[in-house]
Design a protein around this motif. Structure first.
Motif, PDB file in Angstrom:
ATOM      1  N   ARG A  68      -3.249 -11.261  -1.208  1.00  0.00           N
ATOM      2  CA  ARG A  68      -3.124  -9.880  -1.688  1.00  0.00           C
ATOM      3  C   ARG A  68      -2.971  -8.913  -0.524  1.00  0.00           C
ATOM      4  O   ARG A  68      -2.196  -7.965  -0.585  1.00  0.00           O
ATOM      5  CB  ARG A  68      -4.316  -9.502  -2.556  1.00  0.00           C
ATOM      6  CG  ARG A  68      -4.510 -10.459  -3.720  1.00  0.00           C
ATOM      7  CD  ARG A  68      -4.277  -9.888  -5.075  1.00  0.00           C
ATOM      8  NE  ARG A  68      -4.321 -10.953  -6.056  1.00  0.00           N
ATOM      9  CZ  ARG A  68      -5.329 -11.217  -6.865  1.00  0.00           C
ATOM     10  NH1 ARG A  68      -6.402 -10.452  -6.858  1.00  0.00           N
ATOM     11  NH2 ARG A  68      -5.261 -12.220  -7.720  1.00  0.00           N
ATOM     12  N   LEU A  69      -3.720  -9.144   0.544  1.00  0.00           N
ATOM     13  CA  LEU A  69      -3.603  -8.276   1.721  1.00  0.00           C
ATOM     14  C   LEU A  69      -2.217  -8.386   2.359  1.00  0.00           C
ATOM     15  O   LEU A  69      -1.666  -7.384   2.814  1.00  0.00           O
ATOM     16  CB  LEU A  69      -4.690  -8.596   2.747  1.00  0.00           C
ATOM     17  CG  LEU A  69      -6.045  -7.979   2.442  1.00  0.00           C
ATOM     18  CD1 LEU A  69      -7.129  -8.611   3.305  1.00  0.00           C
ATOM     19  CD2 LEU A  69      -6.003  -6.473   2.655  1.00  0.00           C
TER      20      LEU A  69
ATOM     21  N   LEU B   2       0.038  -6.274   0.260  1.00  0.00           N
ATOM     22  CA  LEU B   2      -0.254  -4.847   0.410  1.00  0.00           C
ATOM     23  C   LEU B   2       0.018  -4.314   1.812  1.00  0.00           C
ATOM     24  O   LEU B   2       0.556  -3.214   1.971  1.00  0.00           O
ATOM     25  CB  LEU B   2      -1.719  -4.576   0.048  1.00  0.00           C
ATOM     26  CG  LEU B   2      -2.084  -4.743  -1.419  1.00  0.00           C
ATOM     27  CD1 LEU B   2      -3.599  -4.785  -1.584  1.00  0.00           C
ATOM     28  CD2 LEU B   2      -1.486  -3.631  -2.249  1.00  0.00           C
TER      29      LEU B   2
ATOM     30  N   LEU C 236      -6.862  -1.548  -2.824  1.00  0.00           N
ATOM     31  CA  LEU C 236      -7.277  -2.944  -2.663  1.00  0.00           C
ATOM     32  C   LEU C 236      -8.263  -3.330  -3.758  1.00  0.00           C
ATOM     33  O   LEU C 236      -8.178  -4.422  -4.328  1.00  0.00           O
ATOM     34  CB  LEU C 236      -7.878  -3.173  -1.276  1.00  0.00           C
ATOM     35  CG  LEU C 236      -8.372  -4.590  -0.998  1.00  0.00           C
ATOM     36  CD1 LEU C 236      -7.281  -5.630  -1.241  1.00  0.00           C
ATOM     37  CD2 LEU C 236      -8.909  -4.685   0.426  1.00  0.00           C
TER      38      LEU C 236
ATOM     39  N   TRP D 241      -3.110  -6.125   9.329  1.00  0.00           N
ATOM     40  CA  TRP D 241      -4.537  -6.130   9.013  1.00  0.00           C
ATOM     41  C   TRP D 241      -5.202  -7.258   9.787  1.00  0.00           C
ATOM     42  O   TRP D 241      -4.545  -8.207  10.205  1.00  0.00           O
ATOM     43  CB  TRP D 241      -4.778  -6.295   7.511  1.00  0.00           C
ATOM     44  CG  TRP D 241      -4.256  -7.576   6.940  1.00  0.00           C
ATOM     45  CD1 TRP D 241      -2.970  -7.838   6.546  1.00  0.00           C
ATOM     46  CD2 TRP D 241      -4.987  -8.788   6.719  1.00  0.00           C
ATOM     47  NE1 TRP D 241      -2.871  -9.133   6.089  1.00  0.00           N
ATOM     48  CE2 TRP D 241      -4.091  -9.737   6.196  1.00  0.00           C
ATOM     49  CE3 TRP D 241      -6.308  -9.151   6.922  1.00  0.00           C
ATOM     50  CZ2 TRP D 241      -4.467 -11.026   5.853  1.00  0.00           C
ATOM     51  CZ3 TRP D 241      -6.690 -10.444   6.590  1.00  0.00           C
ATOM     52  CH2 TRP D 241      -5.767 -11.361   6.056  1.00  0.00           C
TER      53      TRP D 241
ATOM     54  N   PHE E   7       0.833  -1.191   0.000  1.00  0.00           N
ATOM     55  CA  PHE E   7       0.000   0.000   0.000  1.00  0.00           C
ATOM     56  C   PHE E   7       0.877   1.253   0.000  1.00  0.00           C
ATOM     57  O   PHE E   7       1.935   1.284   0.628  1.00  0.00           O
ATOM     58  CB  PHE E   7      -0.860   0.062   1.276  1.00  0.00           C
ATOM     59  CG  PHE E   7      -2.129  -0.741   1.249  1.00  0.00           C
ATOM     60  CD1 PHE E   7      -3.058  -0.609   0.228  1.00  0.00           C
ATOM     61  CD2 PHE E   7      -2.420  -1.612   2.295  1.00  0.00           C
ATOM     62  CE1 PHE E   7      -4.250  -1.324   0.240  1.00  0.00           C
ATOM     63  CE2 PHE E   7      -3.617  -2.328   2.320  1.00  0.00           C
ATOM     64  CZ  PHE E   7      -4.520  -2.178   1.287  1.00  0.00           C
TER      65      PHE E   7
END
Length: 114
Positions: free
Chosen positions: A97-98, A101, A36, A106, A24
């Protein structure tokens, strides 16, 4: 069938992956949501990550799944960011993906049918 994922970024400034080229860059809830959403709708992030692997051609193609109709809403409260993702992307792909990023910064709060 679409699924709704409720994700929390406890500190948006720390929500960065280990590779700056993949993580990010956002500073606001709306910007996190936009980045996202792009990572779910297109294969751009996946392809950048895949090309960094030792054997890019051996990467499981299912990790490149996309959902052109995915939506992400973001809301910011001080440093805290709440994201609501609605997508047909498998949960394992969303989590991968998180991690790219946001690293480990998270939390998956809830999952419901959309």
């Amino acid at each position: 069938m679409a699924t709704r994922y409720y994700i929390s970024l406890p500190d948006g400034a720390r929500a960065r992956g280990s590779d700056p080229e993949l993580s990010f860059t956002a500073q606001s809830g709306a910007a996190f949501a936009g980045e996202l959403q792009d990572a779910l709708r297109t294969d751009t992030l996946f392809e950048r990550w895949r090309m960094k692997q030792d054997e890019p051609d051996e990467v499981d193609p299912s990790l490149g799944a996309t959902d052109p109709n995915a939506t992400v809403q973001g809301e910011q409260r001080d440093l805290h960011i709440d994201l609501v993702v609605t997508s047909t992307i498998p949960g394992s792909v969303l989590k991968q993906r998180l991690r790219l990023l946001a690293g480990n910064e998270w939390e998956l709060r809830n999952v419901t049918a959309a």
